[in-house]
Design a protein around this motif. Structure first.
Motif, PDB file in Angstrom:
ATOM      1  N   LEU A  28      49.727  59.066 126.537  1.00 38.84           N
ATOM      2  CA  LEU A  28      48.309  58.739 126.521  1.00 38.84           C
ATOM      3  C   LEU A  28      47.908  58.071 127.828  1.00 38.84           C
ATOM      4  O   LEU A  28      48.667  57.256 128.368  1.00 38.84           O
ATOM      5  CB  LEU A  28      47.997  57.765 125.383  1.00 38.84           C
ATOM      6  N   PRO A  29      46.722  58.374 128.332  1.00 37.50           N
ATOM      7  CA  PRO A  29      46.217  57.642 129.495  1.00 37.50           C
ATOM      8  C   PRO A  29      46.003  56.170 129.105  1.00 37.50           C
ATOM      9  O   PRO A  29      45.761  55.848 127.937  1.00 37.50           O
ATOM     10  CB  PRO A  29      44.882  58.311 129.807  1.00 37.50           C
ATOM     11  N   ASP A  30      46.091  55.289 130.074  1.00 37.38           N
ATOM     12  CA  ASP A  30      45.976  53.849 129.814  1.00 37.38           C
ATOM     13  C   ASP A  30      44.678  53.485 129.110  1.00 37.38           C
ATOM     14  O   ASP A  30      44.680  52.681 128.170  1.00 37.38           O
ATOM     15  CB  ASP A  30      46.097  53.046 131.111  1.00 37.38           C
ATOM     16  N   ASP A  31      43.546  54.069 129.515  1.00 34.75           N
ATOM     17  CA  ASP A  31      42.272  53.701 128.905  1.00 34.75           C
ATOM     18  C   ASP A  31      42.211  54.116 127.438  1.00 34.75           C
ATOM     19  O   ASP A  31      41.699  53.384 126.594  1.00 34.75           O
ATOM     20  CB  ASP A  31      41.083  54.263 129.681  1.00 34.75           C
ATOM     21  N   LEU A  32      42.789  55.262 127.107  1.00 37.61           N
ATOM     22  CA  LEU A  32      42.805  55.705 125.716  1.00 37.61           C
ATOM     23  C   LEU A  32      43.745  54.839 124.884  1.00 37.61           C
ATOM     24  O   LEU A  32      43.435  54.450 123.764  1.00 37.61           O
ATOM     25  CB  LEU A  32      43.217  57.176 125.628  1.00 37.61           C
ATOM     26  N   ARG A  33      44.894  54.498 125.450  1.00 38.32           N
ATOM     27  CA  ARG A  33      45.843  53.620 124.754  1.00 38.32           C
ATOM     28  C   ARG A  33      45.198  52.259 124.471  1.00 38.32           C
ATOM     29  O   ARG A  33      45.318  51.717 123.374  1.00 38.32           O
ATOM     30  CB  ARG A  33      47.121  53.440 125.568  1.00 38.32           C
ATOM     31  N   ASP A  34      44.470  51.718 125.431  1.00 41.41           N
ATOM     32  CA  ASP A  34      43.783  50.431 125.243  1.00 41.41           C
ATOM     33  C   ASP A  34      42.724  50.520 124.146  1.00 41.41           C
ATOM     34  O   ASP A  34      42.610  49.619 123.313  1.00 41.41           O
ATOM     35  CB  ASP A  34      43.130  49.967 126.550  1.00 41.41           C
ATOM     36  N   ALA A  35      41.967  51.602 124.131  1.00 40.83           N
ATOM     37  CA  ALA A  35      40.933  51.781 123.107  1.00 40.83           C
ATOM     38  C   ALA A  35      41.556  51.864 121.722  1.00 40.83           C
ATOM     39  O   ALA A  35      41.073  51.230 120.771  1.00 40.83           O
ATOM     40  CB  ALA A  35      40.112  53.040 123.400  1.00 40.83           C
ATOM     41  N   LEU A  36      42.643  52.611 121.578  1.00 42.80           N
ATOM     42  CA  LEU A  36      43.308  52.724 120.278  1.00 42.80           C
ATOM     43  C   LEU A  36      43.902  51.391 119.837  1.00 42.80           C
ATOM     44  O   LEU A  36      43.877  51.057 118.649  1.00 42.80           O
ATOM     45  CB  LEU A  36      44.388  53.812 120.331  1.00 42.80           C
ATOM     46  N   THR A  37      44.413  50.618 120.778  1.00 45.97           N
ATOM     47  CA  THR A  37      44.957  49.293 120.461  1.00 45.97           C
ATOM     48  C   THR A  37      43.837  48.381 119.947  1.00 45.97           C
ATOM     49  O   THR A  37      44.015  47.669 118.954  1.00 45.97           O
ATOM     50  CB  THR A  37      45.621  48.669 121.693  1.00 45.97           C
ATOM     51  N   ARG A  38      42.682  48.424 120.605  1.00 38.88           N
ATOM     52  CA  ARG A  38      41.540  47.590 120.150  1.00 38.88           C
ATOM     53  C   ARG A  38      41.078  48.000 118.755  1.00 38.88           C
ATOM     54  O   ARG A  38      40.789  47.157 117.913  1.00 38.88           O
ATOM     55  CB  ARG A  38      40.400  47.680 121.137  1.00 38.88           C
ATOM     56  N   ILE A  39      41.038  49.299 118.483  1.00 37.95           N
ATOM     57  CA  ILE A  39      40.642  49.777 117.159  1.00 37.95           C
ATOM     58  C   ILE A  39      41.659  49.321 116.117  1.00 37.95           C
ATOM     59  O   ILE A  39      41.294  48.830 115.049  1.00 37.95           O
ATOM     60  CB  ILE A  39      40.517  51.319 117.157  1.00 37.95           C
ATOM     61  N   HIS A  40      42.929  49.450 116.424  1.00 41.44           N
ATOM     62  CA  HIS A  40      43.984  49.047 115.497  1.00 41.44           C
ATOM     63  C   HIS A  40      43.923  47.549 115.228  1.00 41.44           C
ATOM     64  O   HIS A  40      44.017  47.105 114.077  1.00 41.44           O
ATOM     65  CB  HIS A  40      45.353  49.424 116.046  1.00 41.44           C
ATOM     66  N   ASP A  41      43.773  46.759 116.283  1.00 37.03           N
ATOM     67  CA  ASP A  41      43.734  45.299 116.141  1.00 37.03           C
ATOM     68  C   ASP A  41      42.523  44.856 115.313  1.00 37.03           C
ATOM     69  O   ASP A  41      42.610  43.906 114.544  1.00 37.03           O
ATOM     70  CB  ASP A  41      43.701  44.612 117.504  1.00 37.03           C
ATOM     71  N   ARG A  42      41.422  45.531 115.471  1.00 36.97           N
ATOM     72  CA  ARG A  42      40.221  45.182 114.716  1.00 36.97           C
ATOM     73  C   ARG A  42      40.434  45.421 113.218  1.00 36.97           C
ATOM     74  O   ARG A  42      39.961  44.654 112.390  1.00 36.97           O
ATOM     75  CB  ARG A  42      39.041  46.016 115.189  1.00 36.97           C
ATOM     76  N   GLY A  43      41.166  46.460 112.860  1.00 35.28           N
ATOM     77  CA  GLY A  43      41.432  46.769 111.458  1.00 35.28           C
ATOM     78  C   GLY A  43      42.462  45.856 110.825  1.00 35.28           C
ATOM     79  O   GLY A  43      42.536  45.730 109.609  1.00 35.28           O
ATOM     80  N   ALA A  44      43.265  45.189 111.650  1.00 37.22           N
ATOM     81  CA  ALA A  44      44.329  44.326 111.135  1.00 37.22           C
ATOM     82  C   ALA A  44      43.815  42.966 110.686  1.00 37.22           C
ATOM     83  O   ALA A  44      44.512  42.225 110.019  1.00 37.22           O
ATOM     84  CB  ALA A  44      45.415  44.141 112.201  1.00 37.22           C
ATOM     85  N   HIS A  45      42.594  42.618 111.028  1.00 40.49           N
ATOM     86  CA  HIS A  45      42.081  41.279 110.686  1.00 40.49           C
ATOM     87  C   HIS A  45      41.350  41.285 109.397  1.00 40.49           C
ATOM     88  O   HIS A  45      40.754  42.088 108.889  1.00 40.49           O
ATOM     89  CB  HIS A  45      41.155  40.767 111.789  1.00 40.49           C
TER      90      HIS A  45
END
Length: 45
Positions: A28-45
């Motif tokens: 994955l490109p870095d920007d896409l990986r960062d976006a997916l990480t932010r989406i995942h982290d938001r769902g974990a809270h």
């Protein structure tokens, strides 16, 4: 739905050759990986 269309081309493929399994990954490109990480982290809270 845009994220689904954007990420659709990034897949992991396992190739079996005899007793060996090889994994082919399109990283994955870095920007896409960062976006997916932010989406995942938001769902974990």
């Amino acid at each position: 739905m845009q994220i689904v269309r954007t990420t659709r081309r990034y897949r992991t493929i396992n190739i079996q050759a005899g007793e060996h399994t090889f994994t082919a990954v399109d990283p994955l490109p870095d920007d896409l990986r960062d976006a997916l990480t932010r989406i995942h982290d938001r769902g974990a809270h």
